[in-house]
Design an enzyme around this catalytic site. Structure first.
Site, PDB file in Angstrom:
ATOM      1  N   VAL A 106       1.489   1.566  -1.473  1.00 45.02           N
ATOM      2  CA  VAL A 106       0.099   1.585  -0.979  1.00 45.02           C
ATOM      3  C   VAL A 106      -0.021   2.757  -0.127  1.00 45.02           C
ATOM      4  O   VAL A 106      -1.363   3.020   0.608  1.00 45.02           O
ATOM      5  CB  VAL A 106      -0.170   0.399  -0.073  1.00 45.02           C
ATOM      6  CG1 VAL A 106      -0.430  -1.008  -1.170  1.00 45.02           C
ATOM      7  CG2 VAL A 106       0.616  -0.143   0.988  1.00 45.02           C
ATOM      8  N   ASP A 110       2.552  -3.746  -5.886  1.00 47.75           N
ATOM      9  CA  ASP A 110       3.947  -3.670  -5.061  1.00 47.75           C
ATOM     10  C   ASP A 110       4.803  -2.652  -5.635  1.00 47.75           C
ATOM     11  O   ASP A 110       4.970  -2.272  -6.704  1.00 47.75           O
ATOM     12  CB  ASP A 110       4.713  -5.082  -5.464  1.00 47.75           C
ATOM     13  CG  ASP A 110       5.491  -5.764  -4.388  1.00 47.75           C
ATOM     14  OD1 ASP A 110       6.397  -4.878  -4.090  1.00 47.75           O
ATOM     15  OD2 ASP A 110       5.108  -6.584  -3.516  1.00 47.75           O
ATOM     16  N   TYR A 167       7.145  -1.457  13.185  1.00 49.39           N
ATOM     17  CA  TYR A 167       6.337  -2.600  12.668  1.00 49.39           C
ATOM     18  C   TYR A 167       5.375  -3.146  13.508  1.00 49.39           C
ATOM     19  O   TYR A 167       4.191  -2.965  13.188  1.00 49.39           O
ATOM     20  CB  TYR A 167       7.475  -3.628  12.476  1.00 49.39           C
ATOM     21  CG  TYR A 167       6.859  -4.940  11.827  1.00 49.39           C
ATOM     22  CD1 TYR A 167       6.616  -5.007  10.301  1.00 49.39           C
ATOM     23  CD2 TYR A 167       6.631  -6.094  12.720  1.00 49.39           C
ATOM     24  CE1 TYR A 167       5.990  -6.151   9.839  1.00 49.39           C
ATOM     25  CE2 TYR A 167       6.135  -7.211  11.884  1.00 49.39           C
ATOM     26  CZ  TYR A 167       6.037  -7.555  10.528  1.00 49.39           C
ATOM     27  OH  TYR A 167       5.442  -8.293  10.055  1.00 49.39           O
ATOM     28  N   ASN A 195      -5.661   3.340   3.084  1.00 51.15           N
ATOM     29  CA  ASN A 195      -6.160   3.321   1.575  1.00 51.15           C
ATOM     30  C   ASN A 195      -6.638   2.043   1.189  1.00 51.15           C
ATOM     31  O   ASN A 195      -7.841   2.204   0.441  1.00 51.15           O
ATOM     32  CB  ASN A 195      -4.759   3.777   0.681  1.00 51.15           C
ATOM     33  CG  ASN A 195      -4.285   5.082   0.971  1.00 51.15           C
ATOM     34  OD1 ASN A 195      -4.993   5.831   1.128  1.00 51.15           O
ATOM     35  ND2 ASN A 195      -2.970   5.381   1.055  1.00 51.15           N
ATOM     36  N   ARG A 241     -15.420   1.669  -0.824  1.00 49.12           N
ATOM     37  CA  ARG A 241     -15.888   2.026  -2.016  1.00 49.12           C
ATOM     38  C   ARG A 241     -16.501   1.021  -2.927  1.00 49.12           C
ATOM     39  O   ARG A 241     -17.784   1.126  -3.620  1.00 49.12           O
ATOM     40  CB  ARG A 241     -14.994   3.092  -2.770  1.00 49.12           C
ATOM     41  CG  ARG A 241     -15.675   3.584  -4.113  1.00 49.12           C
ATOM     42  CD  ARG A 241     -14.496   4.515  -5.029  1.00 49.12           C
ATOM     43  NE  ARG A 241     -13.304   3.781  -5.308  1.00 49.12           N
ATOM     44  CZ  ARG A 241     -13.481   2.952  -6.417  1.00 49.12           C
ATOM     45  NH1 ARG A 241     -14.325   2.947  -7.051  1.00 49.12           N
ATOM     46  NH2 ARG A 241     -12.210   2.351  -6.759  1.00 49.12           N
ATOM     47  N   PHE A 289       7.686 -12.654  -0.641  1.00 47.32           N
ATOM     48  CA  PHE A 289       7.444 -14.079  -0.363  1.00 47.32           C
ATOM     49  C   PHE A 289       6.225 -14.659  -0.163  1.00 47.32           C
ATOM     50  O   PHE A 289       5.653 -15.494  -1.093  1.00 47.32           O
ATOM     51  CB  PHE A 289       8.350 -13.941   0.974  1.00 47.32           C
ATOM     52  CG  PHE A 289       8.154 -15.430   1.844  1.00 47.32           C
ATOM     53  CD1 PHE A 289       8.441 -16.652   0.806  1.00 47.32           C
ATOM     54  CD2 PHE A 289       7.861 -15.606   3.115  1.00 47.32           C
ATOM     55  CE1 PHE A 289       8.060 -17.957   1.722  1.00 47.32           C
ATOM     56  CE2 PHE A 289       7.664 -16.872   3.706  1.00 47.32           C
ATOM     57  CZ  PHE A 289       7.948 -17.844   3.161  1.00 47.32           C
TER      58      PHE A 289
END
Ligand code: NAD
Ligand code: UDP
Length: 312
Positions: free
Chosen positions: A59, A33, A145, A99, A106, A13
């Site tokens: 991810v 995604d 969450y 990540n 980097r 969304f």
């Protein structure tokens, strides 16, 4: 050269609106995604641009790309979705943050984190300022969450302190608008869909609990201003609309604006459901010159128009 911007959760969304806004501003956008709650329909209209790229990727696994800015939005946001696989939710927030922070370290990219008002839990301070530490149950059904997002904030600030990285942590309050998933169980989409179908409006608890609802366009403006702000503004910065409404008031508004004949029904309140929530946005006003301009009636009208157009 165009700025290369990575948006994780870009098919969701908020992510889809952000990708669209960034493309309009001339960025080269990479949307990452895993399509857990995101949909291709949200971004299909962007495919025609040669500067829009989509990568199916989770991810929680490392990612090697070259970018200048990262908006880290990947994470299911509605309670039914983040509670569906709670272990994966915590991994997405925590491993995902590690990540993306590693990638930012980097490449030297600036990195934005979509944190949440849920870090305040069921708050004892009202309205919530950024200095408030929150009241969160660490072992409840919302914890995957809330605590995942809190740990992600910790990681952002430790990477900032330890590696001098340029971070932007936004605490987002309830946001609504077109492209919300009609069946993701969030209150605005639930009430609109129920009203349009003439079904009962499902109020959890007695409907006296409050939330503050921000229209998506206003929120995205806040994201962009925050990302472009001075390097020393790390946040956390609250982004939300300070209008506060009870769920009963919201239901009545939706019934009026849709002209529906739906009736209210009262169901049990879910575990740890915060009783009140409203952002103090003094910091965003002062540092970003930002505040929402679309009020709840206007935003609901735009959202209702969207839900009338799609198949329910
Ligand atoms: P959404 O569910 O529509 O979008 C989340 C996106 O992340 C989806 O496209 C989903 O497929 C993707 N995703 C989930 N797990 C992933 C993974 N492991 N790897 C890659 N992609 C993954 O939700 P949204 O409302 O757009 O929320 C976006 C972000 O903003 C979330 O991080 C959420 O916590 C935060 N936020 C949203 C709100 C709100 O009211 N909408 C409020 C506070 C915080
Ligand atoms: N809610 C409700 N009926 C619904 C869905 C949600 O009364 O059909 C309530 C829910 O209990 C909460 C509020 O609306 O008090 C906001 O819920 P949502 O899931 O949208 O977001 P969050 O709780 O994460 O703020």
């Amino acid at each position: 050269m165009k700025k290369r911007v990575l948006v994780t959760g870009g098919a969701g969304f908020l992510g889809s609106h952000l990708c669209e806004r960034l493309l309009n501003e001339g960025a080269d956008v990479l949307c990452v995604d895993n399509f857990f709650t995101g949909r291709k329909e949200n971004i299909a209209h962007l495919f025609e641009s040669p500067y829009f790229e989509i990568m199916r990727h989770d991810v929680t696994f490392p990612l090697y790309v070259e970018v200048d800015e990262i908006y880290n939005l990947a994470c299911p946001a509605s309670p039914i979705h983040y509670q569906h696989d709670p272990v994966q939710t915590t991994k997405t927030s925590v491993h995902g943050a590690i990540n993306m922070l590693g990638l930012a370290k980097r490449t030297g990219a600036k990195i934005f984190q979509a944190s949440t008002s849920e870090v305040y839990g069921d708050p004892e301070e009202h309205p919530q300022r950024e200095s408030y530490w929150g009241k969160v149950n660490p072992i409840g059904t919302r914890s995957c969450y809330d605590e995942g997002k809190r740990c992600a904030e910790t990681l952002f600030f430790d990477y900032h302190r330890q590696h001098g990285m340029n971070i932007k942590v936004a605490r987002i309050f309830n946001t609504y608008g077109p492209r919300m998933n009609p069946d993701d169980g969030r209150v605005v989409s639930n009430f609109i869909v129920q009203a349009l179908k003439g079904e009962d409006i499902t109020i959890y608890g007695d409907g006296s609990q409050t939330r503050s609802f921000c229209y998506v366009e206003d929120l995205i403006e806040g994201f962009i201003r925050f990302m472009n702000s001075e390097n020393d503004l790390t946040g956390p910065v609250n982004l939300g609309n300070s209008g506060e409404f009870s769920m009963k008031e919201l239901a009545e508004k939706v019934i009026k604006l849709t002209g529906s004949t739906s009736k209210l029904t009262f169901n049990p309140l879910p575990q740890d459901d915060p009783l009140q929530r409203k952002p103090d946005i003094t910091l965003a006003k002062a540092k970003l010159g930002w505040e929402p301009v679309i009020d709840l009636d206007k935003g609901l009208q735009k959202t209702i128009q969207y839900f009338k157009k799609i198949e329910l």
